[in-house]
Scaffold this active site. Structure first.
Site, mmCIF file in Angstrom:
data_model
loop_
_atom_site.group_PDB
_atom_site.id
_atom_site.type_symbol
_atom_site.label_atom_id
_atom_site.label_comp_id
_atom_site.label_asym_id
_atom_site.label_seq_id
_atom_site.Cartn_x
_atom_site.Cartn_y
_atom_site.Cartn_z
ATOM 1 N N TYR A 14 37.497 57.584 51.907
ATOM 2 C CA TYR A 14 37.121 56.985 50.625
ATOM 3 C C TYR A 14 35.615 56.868 50.409
ATOM 4 C CZ TYR A 14 42.013 55.529 50.591
ATOM 5 O OH TYR A 14 43.374 55.507 50.612
ATOM 6 N N HIS A 19 35.682 54.844 43.368
ATOM 7 C CA HIS A 19 36.099 53.460 43.580
ATOM 8 C C HIS A 19 35.237 52.760 44.636
ATOM 9 C CE1 HIS A 19 39.048 50.919 41.873
ATOM 10 N NE2 HIS A 19 40.022 51.035 42.753
ATOM 11 N N TYR A 59 41.105 46.775 51.771
ATOM 12 C CA TYR A 59 41.410 47.707 50.688
ATOM 13 C C TYR A 59 41.225 46.979 49.361
ATOM 14 C CZ TYR A 59 42.779 51.151 54.073
ATOM 15 O OH TYR A 59 42.746 52.026 55.112
ATOM 16 N N ASN A 61 42.701 46.419 46.440
ATOM 17 C CA ASN A 61 43.594 45.511 45.726
ATOM 18 C C ASN A 61 43.734 44.135 46.371
ATOM 19 O OD1 ASN A 61 43.909 47.667 44.062
ATOM 20 N ND2 ASN A 61 46.029 48.078 44.601
ATOM 21 N N ASP A 83 32.918 49.323 40.658
ATOM 22 C CA ASP A 83 32.997 50.425 39.700
ATOM 23 C C ASP A 83 33.665 49.966 38.411
ATOM 24 O OD1 ASP A 83 36.165 51.567 39.915
ATOM 25 O OD2 ASP A 83 35.436 50.416 41.627
ATOM 26 N N ASN A 104 41.807 45.977 39.786
ATOM 27 C CA ASN A 104 42.643 45.217 40.717
ATOM 28 C C ASN A 104 41.856 44.477 41.790
ATOM 29 O OD1 ASN A 104 45.029 45.818 39.400
ATOM 30 N ND2 ASN A 104 45.333 47.701 40.561
#
Length: 182
Positions: A14, A19, A59, A61, A83, A104
């Site tokens: 990632y 994100h 993570y 969320n 973001d 989220n």
């Protein structure tokens, strides 16, 4: 102490996705990270003020879960960097409080501590019309976009310095209409 939380997802897969601009922002400020509970942190000084940088390792969320581990009395001393799909690449928006706007990670933080924290939103949009949102935010920036993002991250750091040394209002007046030339 000021607490700056950058939102992103852990792991090399990632690292350069849209994100993860919150993590990229923090990496500009520090290259020395320590692990504690479910987050990485670094301590720096900005304008003679102690600043703790935090990367949640939960993570995106579940970003608000870090407040199970980090206890802070004054939530107005929290700045969250993340973001924003609704802002075009090359723009930032600074806000004193507000809703999650569909993000989220921010929803999770609001659930944990409420809406009263400063936000630095970094534009990653617009999303191509027929592309899925999840696929888009988890895709890597192109080389051309990375050049723009490089400038945006520098401007965002300038904005953070103004927030810390002067006021969030001054930073909003100066940077909310600012656009990085493409």
């Amino acid at each position: 102490m000021v607490l700056v939380v950058g939102l992103g997802n852990p792991g090399p897969h990632y690292a350069f996705t849209r994100h993860n601009v919150g993590f990229m922002f923090l990496d500009r400020l520090s290259s020395h990270w320590q692990r504690e509970f479910n987050y990485l942190y670094s301590k720096i000084k900005i304008e003679d003020k102690d600043v703790k940088l935090v990367k949640p390792m939960t993570y995106m969320n579940l970003s608000g879960k870090i407040f199970d581990f980090i206890k802070i009395e004054n939530y107005s001393g929290i700045i969250v960097v993340y973001d924003d799909l609704d802002l075009p690449l090359g723009k930032i928006r600074i806000r004193k409080k507000g809703s999650a706007g569909g993000h989220n990670g921010v929803k999770s933080i609001i659930h944990a501590i409420g809406e009263k924290f400063i936000r630095i939103r970094i534009g990653i949009g617009p999303k191509p019309e027929k592309e899925d949102v999840v696929h888009y935010v988890l895709s890597n920036f192109t080389d051309e976009e990375l050049q723009i993002l490089d400038k945006v991250l520098n401007v965002s750091i300038e904005a953070l310095r103004v927030i810390i040394s002067e006021s969030v209002d001054k930073a909003m007046n100066k940077y909310n209409s600012f656009e990085v030339a493409k």
